[in-house]
Write an enzyme that holds these catalytic residues in place. Sequence first.
Site, PDB file in Angstrom:
ATOM      1  N   ASP A  71       0.889  -1.439  -0.011  1.00  0.00           N
ATOM      2  CA  ASP A  71       0.129   0.123   0.039  1.00  0.00           C
ATOM      3  C   ASP A  71       0.824   1.239   0.088  1.00  0.00           C
ATOM      4  O   ASP A  71       2.026   1.218  -0.848  1.00  0.00           O
ATOM      5  CB  ASP A  71      -0.947   0.005   1.204  1.00  0.00           C
ATOM      6  CG  ASP A  71      -2.240   0.417   1.169  1.00  0.00           C
ATOM      7  OD1 ASP A  71      -2.348   1.874   0.927  1.00  0.00           O
ATOM      8  OD2 ASP A  71      -3.333  -0.109   0.787  1.00  0.00           O
TER       9      ASP A  71
ATOM     10  N   HIS B 203      -3.604   5.777   3.849  1.00  0.00           N
ATOM     11  CA  HIS B 203      -4.531   4.781   3.631  1.00  0.00           C
ATOM     12  C   HIS B 203      -3.909   3.540   3.869  1.00  0.00           C
ATOM     13  O   HIS B 203      -4.599   2.428   4.386  1.00  0.00           O
ATOM     14  CB  HIS B 203      -4.691   4.780   1.919  1.00  0.00           C
ATOM     15  CG  HIS B 203      -5.596   3.732   1.285  1.00  0.00           C
ATOM     16  ND1 HIS B 203      -4.988   2.390   0.946  1.00  0.00           N
ATOM     17  CD2 HIS B 203      -6.843   3.896   0.902  1.00  0.00           C
ATOM     18  CE1 HIS B 203      -6.137   1.791   0.536  1.00  0.00           C
ATOM     19  NE2 HIS B 203      -7.089   2.706   0.373  1.00  0.00           N
TER      20      HIS B 203
ATOM     21  N   SER C 274     -11.327  -1.133  -0.440  1.00  0.00           N
ATOM     22  CA  SER C 274     -10.255  -0.876   0.234  1.00  0.00           C
ATOM     23  C   SER C 274     -10.350  -1.177   1.680  1.00  0.00           C
ATOM     24  O   SER C 274      -9.429  -1.669   2.487  1.00  0.00           O
ATOM     25  CB  SER C 274      -9.353   0.570   0.224  1.00  0.00           C
ATOM     26  OG  SER C 274      -8.568   0.544  -1.099  1.00  0.00           O
TER      27      SER C 274
END
Length: 506
Positions: A183, A215, A381
């Site tokens: 990520d 994220h 996600s």
Amino acid sequence: MKYSLIAALPALAAASPTFSTETIHKQSAPVLSSTSAKEVPNSYMVVFKKHVKDASKHHDWVQSVHSKNTQERMELRKRSSDLPVSNEVFAGLKHTYELSGLKGYSGHFDDETLEAIRNHPDVDYIERDSEVRILGGDEPETENNSPWGLARISHRDSLSFGTWNKYLYAADGGEGVDVYVIDTGTNVDHVDFEGRAKWGKTIPNGDADEDGNGHGTHCSGTVAGKKYGVAKKAHVYAVKVLRSNGSGTMSDVVKGVEFAAKSHSEAVSAAKNGKKKGFKGSTANMSLGGGKSTTLDMAVNAAVDAGLHFAVAAGNDNADSCNYSPAAAENAVTVGASTLLDERAYFSNYGKCNDIFAPGLNILSTWIGSKHATNTISGTSMASPHIAGLLAYMLSLQPAKDSAYAVADITPKKLKANLIAIGTVGALSDVPSNTANVLAWNGGGSSNYTDIIEKGGYTVKKAASKEEEKESEFRITIPSLSELEDDFEKAKESAGRKAHHVGGKL
């Protein structure tokens, strides 16, 4: 292909990505392109044919061709400034890939070098490199309640006032399991990781060993955070493939997958040699996506073949997940997103490539900026790390590989099948008929893997009507519970306000 960290909220209409193939000479290797992705100019991923065993000679050859062409351009520029010679500096060989089922390399090459590569007998095909990015990125509202997503995967029936913030789990869930979060990186110093998060690898050249986006940290928290995670004892390894703006290249993502697969293989060897006590296996999460990439799908499948259990996000375009990578990688567990109201999230991709659903709307988890930061965001996600954590959770319920009670490894194929088999069937509304309507379940807190599997699947009871639900809610009048009731009602209301969570986009 354009890789979007499949989080937060997407634009709803998206054209189905397709491949185009360029061939100039009949014997030349084809050059694949995705019509839906933004290409990185002169950047390519080269995949070898199956007969290639030792790639080192080819690597030396391509560098020599690259150097020769670079030198010739420099000489031409010296001779005459009037000649149409490119001033661009080409970097040459970038990454090499060596996974079971995938051997190749990536690089930044001029047209002459590319043509030489295409005509080399070792080369099967070439894929144009393309951008990847986080899917979404709107800053959502933050709720201070415990994550409802954890509660949902531990209860069979729809969440109620009494269960919506109660996560049932085995205390040692995740113990002995490594999780590679591929990520934007991870805030490894966050208190919720209790020292169990470590930096694995930064793939983008020149980028810092930190998560400047948030994220990746959010995904890691859902996987293994003490408060926010599914597998609360798992160890997280940050594999940074996207920069702080949430974007990157496909070639870097493939290299990140290779790093995770090789790290897992090294851990297995160390465990067999008694150097990694208590090791039970590895999982990976990849909450990013974009156009279709044969190379990325092949890399993920190869990593799974190497024993790495893999969860990937289905995508946020309300479209067929088979048209996106890595969602289309058949060996991975492809995860769609659900809501607190047990609906398929309006943005979640669907189709035969989806394997399972997990909570993905308004998910609270760890964040960047401090050791205590949290944030609430949405997307597939956020659904995928629930499954990566659940894979780690299930692996941890087995005896360690160096234990006297060690059993045969649960293969990724077997655990994927078991995870789907024990899921809650028919739990969600608004699921297309060509999509598996299965919601993830963790066994309801049991620490006995065999018992969980033997219980098998479960079909939900018919949901109460709106009138029955209202009547039931009306009867909750205990004053001491009123504050919790308000929290639950606000959460349900929030889950139903679609436009609020996409910056006003419908």
